[in-house]
Design an enzyme around this catalytic site. Sequence first.
Site, PDB file in Angstrom:
ATOM      1  CG  ASP A  28      -1.707  -1.297   1.383  1.00  0.00           C
ATOM      2  OD1 ASP A  28      -2.091  -1.870   0.367  1.00  0.00           O
ATOM      3  OD2 ASP A  28      -1.912  -1.736   2.537  1.00  0.00           O
ATOM      4  CD  GLU A 184      -9.058  -2.611  -1.641  1.00  0.00           C
ATOM      5  OE1 GLU A 184      -9.794  -2.830  -0.653  1.00  0.00           O
ATOM      6  OE2 GLU A 184      -8.200  -3.410  -2.029  1.00  0.00           O
TER       7      GLU A 184
END
Length: 522
Positions: A28, A184
């Site tokens: 991420d 997301e």
Amino acid sequence: MPAPHSATSDGWPDGVFQNPVIAGMHPDPSVCRVGDDYYLACSSFEYFPGVPILHSRDLVHWELLGNALDRPSQLHLPADTPSSGGVYAPTLRHHDGRFWLITTNVAPGGGTMLFTATDPAGPWSEPIRTGIPGIDPDLAWDDEGQCWCTYAGIEQVRLDPHTGRTSGTARRLWSGGPDAQAPEAPHLYRIGEHWYLLIAEGGTERGHAVSVARGPGPGGPFEPCPANPILTHRGLNHPIQNTGHADLVQAPDGSWWMVLLGVRPRGGTPGWHVLGRETFLAPVTWADGWPVVGRVAPEPAAPAWPAYPVAAPAPRDDFDTARLHPRWISVRSRPDELCSLTDRPGWLTLRARGASLDHPDVMFVGRRQQHLSCTVRTLLDAAEGRGGLAVRLDEDHHYEVEAGGGRVDVAVRASSLRATAATRTVPSGPVRLRIDVIASAQPDWHPRKEPDRVRLGVEAADGTFDVLAELDGRYLSTEVAGGFTGRVLGVYAAAGTVRFDWFDYEPIEAAPDPAPEAILAP
Ligand code: 6LW
């Protein structure tokens, strides 16, 4: 400062650099640039300290500056915080002379919170709590100075970053392709005349993808890019899989780059990745006002290319500094009274917390496995307890070599199964424990081939390795264990007090893989 597409100091041809740019569990990634300096933050889950912050001047070579959440007041992970709980995807931005970091602690009592710092190496502020639901918060400021927080869903709300207060109601924005799984990881940017909403969709596994939409303002309305997804490796014969969860950054020379997460599955089918999700880099160009992502090039394998000077720390940590290096992470927390460098100077002393490696409350200190093949070893004094050296994927998946009471055991935990794989006696006094992780040679492809093998045992003073057990590495892979994390190699206390004189981590030079096209073929 050269951007990575120009010839690098490594002497590689233009455009060639090694991916992943940050190996081991660094998922991420979120990146920002200030002048000639790039800063990057990653998720950290159940580990403390949390949210590693790295620095680079060329997007290829990264150095760990510290961890943003390095005090218990910033990061509370309750005793039962399981693996893959804790701290999820951060966004790192520089605005108005300060760094801003927003992330979500999914543990009970956590939530989405903001931190600020003037120096990204820290100290970072105490948490500024927001009531923002969900995960993957992004921060963007519009021309009027309003701050917008966009999060998984994809939804958006106005936020005062100084107080954490939101205003107005959250609005649903664009959520990717029709019926897309898991929209997301949003990041919102003003680039030229448009606002771009970059998201991930398809889930963080083999279907992972990056899509983009653009609109006239931060709240849209958003028009999807006709070429979506602009990046995915789903269905591709490529050694890097699960590509997604990306962030964009512009180099000082005007070129654009994308950082993203990906994995390197090895072995037979379905492929097992063991290092977690790593940070990769890809070039970005623009066509008709849309970003076009270049190749996520694999590690160069051509033998003619010089070996990459891995920005690796010295192999030995002697535990003779006042504080542990920020690369050291612990499960959940690391209280001073249970982890000390001063109790016996020059040694790392760990006191068992009453929980074994099978528990999220174990007293463990480790570092990310960053090479497909590597050796770790330590000198352990277990005169007052039991402890050892472990490869940890999570509390239900780990292999360890443990010493105490004149005995050394190799233990295996895989799901609910626990077994002692080997035992031997050792003379009294400190004992050297060693683990080698050896990646399988890819030309040996077989449908059931393991990704790697893990050898655990005792090392004599002359370096002779008494391998007590050699285990299939797939049981310490994400495809078997589930979740979001990768392997961490480290030391732990199982009972009483144990002391470690030093810890070595050494990459093992692996034979170069064949060209990517050949890697997945039988
Ligand atoms: C993260 C989500 C994801 O919050 O995995 O890959 C989750 N993407 O965006 C945990 O890292």
